[in-house]
Structures are given as C-alpha cells and as structure tokens.
Design an enzyme around this catalytic site. Sequence first.
Site, PDB file in Angstrom:
ATOM      1  CG  PHE A  51      -1.997  -0.882   1.276  1.00  0.00           C
ATOM      2  CD1 PHE A  51      -3.256  -0.247   0.670  1.00  0.00           C
ATOM      3  CD2 PHE A  51      -2.060  -2.072   1.770  1.00  0.00           C
ATOM      4  CE1 PHE A  51      -4.367  -1.372   0.768  1.00  0.00           C
ATOM      5  CE2 PHE A  51      -3.236  -2.823   1.816  1.00  0.00           C
ATOM      6  CZ  PHE A  51      -4.136  -2.658   1.027  1.00  0.00           C
ATOM      7  CG  ASP A  52       0.862   5.760  -1.934  1.00  0.00           C
ATOM      8  OD1 ASP A  52       2.204   6.082  -1.475  1.00  0.00           O
ATOM      9  OD2 ASP A  52       0.287   6.513  -2.338  1.00  0.00           O
ATOM     10  CB  VAL A  53       1.340   6.600   3.144  1.00  0.00           C
ATOM     11  CG1 VAL A  53       0.624   7.283   4.142  1.00  0.00           C
ATOM     12  CG2 VAL A  53       1.752   5.257   3.581  1.00  0.00           C
TER      13      VAL A  53
END
Length: 226
Positions: A8-10
């Site tokens: 996951f990106d943030v």
Amino acid sequence: MNYPTLLFDVDDTLLNFQASEHQAIQKLFNQINRPLTSKAYQNYHQMNEGLWRRLERGEISRETLLNTRFQIFFSQYGLDVDGVAYEKQYRQFLSAGHDPIPNAVQLLNDLSHHHQLYIVTNGIAATQKRRLRESGMAKYITKMFVSETVGHPKPEPQFFDYVAESIDHFDKQQSLVVGDSLTSDILGAANYGLDSVWFNPAHQQNSTSTKPTYEIAELMELENIV
C-alpha cells in the site's frame, strides 16, 4: 486468495494527504502573519507536485527537493526564507495530520486477517510512521518501506528490488501494489512486473501510457479483488 501480499501507498491512498498538507501550509502562513489564499495554496501544491515528479524521474535529489522547495515557493512572494528551517517546521506540522481516507482503517482490519500488509511510500520515514501510528493503522502493517531509507524512490526498480528481497518468499504473481499515483505506484509496479490497483476516487482520466491492472473508486472495492 489472489494476492496474499499487499503493498500500500500512504498519501491519498490510506491517509488524506491533501488535508494534512493544507493544514501544514496554513500553519506556516500563520507564522509569517500572511493569509493563505486558495490561489497561494494551489500554487504551492502544483509546485510541490512538480518537484516530486522530477524526483521520480531522477532529475533532482531528495535533499534538493526538501531543502529548497520553501525557498523557491516563498521567493514568489518576495520573501527570502531559510529553506532547511522551513522544511523542518513544515515536517512537524505535517506529521500531526493523519485523517484517514474513508474506510481505510476498516479495510486494513479486514485484510489483515488473511493477508500480509506492507507500506511502500516516497514520504519521509519519521513523518509517515507517526501518521500511521496516530491514525491507528500501524498495527495492521507488517513492515514499512520508505524511499528515504531504501535509498531509491518509487517508481525505480531498485525500490521494488529492496522490497522483494526484504519479504520472505516474495512472489510477484501473488503481490499487488495499491496506490493513487500513476507515475509512482502504478508505473513502478508495471516496470517491476507487479499487478496494481489504481485508487481513483475522483474518476480522473488516465492520460499516461501506464495501465493499472485494476481501478477502484472506493477502498472497500479492493476486497473483491484480493
């Protein structure tokens, strides 16, 4: 499970970076006793986005971006500021912002029972760790991979090399990148041979040559994919 390993990106994927950024810039303007107009904020946002795109393309270093962006920005308003000092102050303000994207916490809770969840971000390590911790998301994350400590930003393949080497029994065919950026998350995944999910809640048009494997407008849609 189609994808037991989720990367996951943030920013603007799990946490609302736009809200955090606006709050931090507002506080900087408060310190210099100037109003933050919508035009001034938009100017900063566009300039900052451009600098991060240049970093992704390898045109500038992380240090150049962070240490000069506020000097460049405030020079437009006739102010000569200490870029390093302003970056430090901004970083403190930004790290306090951790508004979640709708359903992000519920999604991570659901997926954590049967998936390994990892973070892959171009943000600053200390800032991202604090924001994830204070948002209640950190407890669902197995490990964070931050470009600052990896030594390479997304979308460079060296970033994903580091991720793959750090995860036991990493399998490209069973791993999925989830992010909002076509030029960072989706391009990086494509170049490395990973499937990807483009989180696109605003239904923006994809004007690039990079094609995500999947596209979603709401985070909970991810559960039907993985």
